[in-house]
Scaffold this motif. Structure first.
Motif, PDB file in Angstrom:
ATOM      1  N   GLU A  19       1.029  -0.540   0.295  1.00 35.33           N
ATOM      2  CA  GLU A  19       0.070  -0.043   0.206  1.00 35.33           C
ATOM      3  C   GLU A  19       0.836   1.301   0.038  1.00 35.33           C
ATOM      4  O   GLU A  19       0.662   2.343  -0.336  1.00 35.33           O
ATOM      5  N   GLU A  20       2.368   1.216   0.101  1.00 33.99           N
ATOM      6  CA  GLU A  20       3.099   2.857   0.287  1.00 33.99           C
ATOM      7  C   GLU A  20       3.465   2.859  -0.933  1.00 33.99           C
ATOM      8  O   GLU A  20       3.736   3.864  -0.832  1.00 33.99           O
ATOM      9  N   HIS A  21       3.221   1.685  -2.327  1.00 32.82           N
ATOM     10  CA  HIS A  21       3.909   2.298  -3.399  1.00 32.82           C
ATOM     11  C   HIS A  21       2.860   3.225  -3.774  1.00 32.82           C
ATOM     12  O   HIS A  21       1.537   2.734  -3.918  1.00 32.82           O
ATOM     13  N   ASP A  22       3.171   3.629  -5.651  1.00 28.91           N
ATOM     14  CA  ASP A  22       2.004   4.147  -5.733  1.00 28.91           C
ATOM     15  C   ASP A  22       1.148   3.267  -6.864  1.00 28.91           C
ATOM     16  O   ASP A  22       1.338   2.222  -6.886  1.00 28.91           O
ATOM     17  N   ALA A  23       0.463   4.195  -7.846  1.00 25.19           N
ATOM     18  CA  ALA A  23      -1.019   3.137  -8.210  1.00 25.19           C
ATOM     19  C   ALA A  23      -0.064   2.456  -9.306  1.00 25.19           C
ATOM     20  O   ALA A  23      -0.444   1.727  -9.587  1.00 25.19           O
ATOM     21  N   ALA A  24       1.155   3.201 -10.407  1.00 23.71           N
ATOM     22  CA  ALA A  24       1.930   2.820 -10.816  1.00 23.71           C
ATOM     23  C   ALA A  24       2.226   1.663 -11.009  1.00 23.71           C
ATOM     24  O   ALA A  24       2.526   0.300 -11.408  1.00 23.71           O
ATOM     25  N   CYS A  25       3.080   1.705  -9.490  1.00 23.97           N
ATOM     26  CA  CYS A  25       3.377  -0.124  -8.670  1.00 23.97           C
ATOM     27  C   CYS A  25       2.358  -0.983  -8.686  1.00 23.97           C
ATOM     28  O   CYS A  25       2.505  -2.348  -9.373  1.00 23.97           O
ATOM     29  N   SER A  26       1.943  -0.361  -8.352  1.00 26.43           N
ATOM     30  CA  SER A  26       0.889  -1.455  -7.738  1.00 26.43           C
ATOM     31  C   SER A  26      -0.259  -1.674  -8.929  1.00 26.43           C
ATOM     32  O   SER A  26      -0.246  -3.015  -9.189  1.00 26.43           O
TER      33      SER A  26
END
Length: 54
Positions: free
Chosen positions: A5-12
């Motif tokens: 959840e700490e990663h940005d939307a693109a990574c997710s």
């Protein structure tokens, strides 16, 4: 989960693309295998979705 959840939307999106194979309604009454087939929850459909994700 917290690290994810700490990663940005693109990574997710790269890790868990926003695509599903699911049922969007309730109320079918049939044996399990017949219901799965009716709603497209088949091995072939799941494999096709997975391959489409790249």
């Amino acid at each position: 989960m917290e690290l994810f959840e700490e990663h940005d939307a693109a990574c997710s999106e790269r890790v868990l693309p926003d695509d599903t194979v699911s049922i969007q309604r309730l109320g079918a009454s049939a044996p399990g295998p017949a219901s799965m087939e009716k709603f497209g929850l088949t091995v072939g459909n799941v494999v096709a979705k997975a391959k489409a994700l790249g």
